[in-house]
Design an enzyme around this catalytic site. Structure first.
Site, mmCIF file in Angstrom:
data_model
loop_
_atom_site.group_PDB
_atom_site.id
_atom_site.type_symbol
_atom_site.label_atom_id
_atom_site.label_comp_id
_atom_site.label_asym_id
_atom_site.label_seq_id
_atom_site.Cartn_x
_atom_site.Cartn_y
_atom_site.Cartn_z
ATOM 1 N N LYS A 258 120.106 58.175 102.714
ATOM 2 C CA LYS A 258 121.017 57.306 101.980
ATOM 3 C C LYS A 258 122.105 58.166 101.341
ATOM 4 C CE LYS A 258 121.229 53.967 98.237
ATOM 5 N NZ LYS A 258 120.474 53.145 97.296
ATOM 6 N N LYS B 207 121.784 54.784 105.914
ATOM 7 C CA LYS B 207 122.646 53.896 105.144
ATOM 8 C C LYS B 207 123.808 54.675 104.565
ATOM 9 C CE LYS B 207 122.383 51.238 100.940
ATOM 10 N NZ LYS B 207 121.777 51.214 99.658
#
Ligand code: PBG
Ligand code: ZN
Length: 319
Positions: A191, A244
């Protein structure tokens, strides 16, 4: 030498040789849940996405199920925020309430939950603050408690998004200790600290009140680090690893696909959604075409699962 155009001559031929296809099995649709009843609040930067109270959420889920949807990811927005994120692991908190409502009506509909403290903390950071920084190890027990609360309410997947080290291991231990051996752990393993989360922070009211998230989320300039993070999360017990954001990180998705043997999820985040919506509103792009092209690109890069705010509409466009 061959005439490569030959296989593109008709739609049937093109479909026959198409390498990548999208279906309902690929998608997870995020939903934002607020406390209370009879609430459906719009989010200015995310047209088409709403914050629902659990009683109204059930109608939205029903619509999604009718469209062919199979899975959701829940984000809770509590009324009360504090320095211990107490609502994050409250048994009657907003997410457990929503899980129970959904599972009662749609037992086969898959429910995943985001596990992070930022929307529940008064300072908006993803962990416990200590000496002006987020304290990794003090955060772990709270995340474990939050995940356990969701499992007890009946969710299928917990998805920690905080980026603390060792949280996967800590959550797995907690779930196993309480007998939730089959609750799946989908880790936001890779992330990045990203400007693409802007609209989400409005939606979830989770912007940090000071500083930024760069001491825990990853530097977007790095790709080797992605492999490192994913491998360690798998070792700690992650069943699925996520990358992400998605569209600007297709190289990362492709490289993980090569290097890990667990399913890879791509999270096409709020900013990706909002950019397309804004351009489509102006008629600068064709919305359905650009959405299906983008989602196909994520799958082509190697994603087995796509978390996207476009899921419900994409299902409609896929027919
Ligand atoms: C919570 C969380 C965020 C997102 C998912 N979980 C926000 C953040 O890290 O600031 C972003 C999702 C999106 O932008 O759609 N940590
Ligand atoms: Zn967070």
């Amino acid at each position: 030498m061959k005439r490569y155009r030959r296989l593109r001559t008709t739609k049937t031929l093109r479909n026959l040789v198409r390498e990548t296809t999208l279906s309902a099995d690929d998608f997870i649709q995020p939903f934002f849940v607020v406390e209370g009843t009879q609430k459906k609040e719009s989010i200015a930067s995310m047209p088409g996405i709403f914050r629902y109270s659990p009683d109204i959420l059930i109608g939205a889920v029903e619509e999604y199920v009718k469209a062919g949807g199979e899975a959701c990811l829940l984000f809770g927005i509590p009324e009360k925020k504090d320095a211990a994120a107490s609502q994050a692991y409250a048994l009657k908190g907003v997410v457990p309430t929503a899980i129970q409502r959904i599972k009662k009506e749609f037992p086969d509909f898959l429910v995943a939950t985001d596990v992070c403290l930022c929307a529940y903390m008064d300072h908006g950071h993803c962990g416990v603050m200590h000496n002006q920084t987020v304290d990794n190890d003090k955060t772990l027990p709270l995340l474990a408690k939050m995940a356990l609360t969701h499992a007890e309410a009946g969710c299928d997947i917990v998805a920690p998004s905080d980026m603390m080290d060792f949280r996967v291991q800590r959550i797995r231990e907690e779930l196993d200790k309480h007998g939730f051996l089959n609750v799946v752990l989908m880790s936001y393993a890779v992330k990045y600290a990203s400007a693409y989360y802007g609209p989400f922070r409005e939606a979830a009211d989770s912007a940090p009140q000071f500083g930024d998230r760069r001491t825990y989320q990853m530097d977007y300039a790095n790709s080797r680090e992605a492999v490192k993070e994913a491998l360690q999360d798998i070792e700690e017990g992650a069943d699925i690893v996520m990358v992400k954001p998605a569209l600007a990180y297709l190289d990362i998705i492709a490289s993980l696909r090569q290097k890990v043997n667990v399913p890879v999820a791509a999270y096409s985040v709020s900013g990706e959604y909002s950019m397309i919506k804004a351009a489509a509103e102006k008629n600068w792009v064709n919305e359905s075409d650009i959405v299906l092209e983008s989602l196909t690109a994520m799958k082509r890069a190697g994603a087995d699962i796509i978390i996207t705010y476009h899921a419900q509409e994409a299902l409609k466009w896929l027919g």
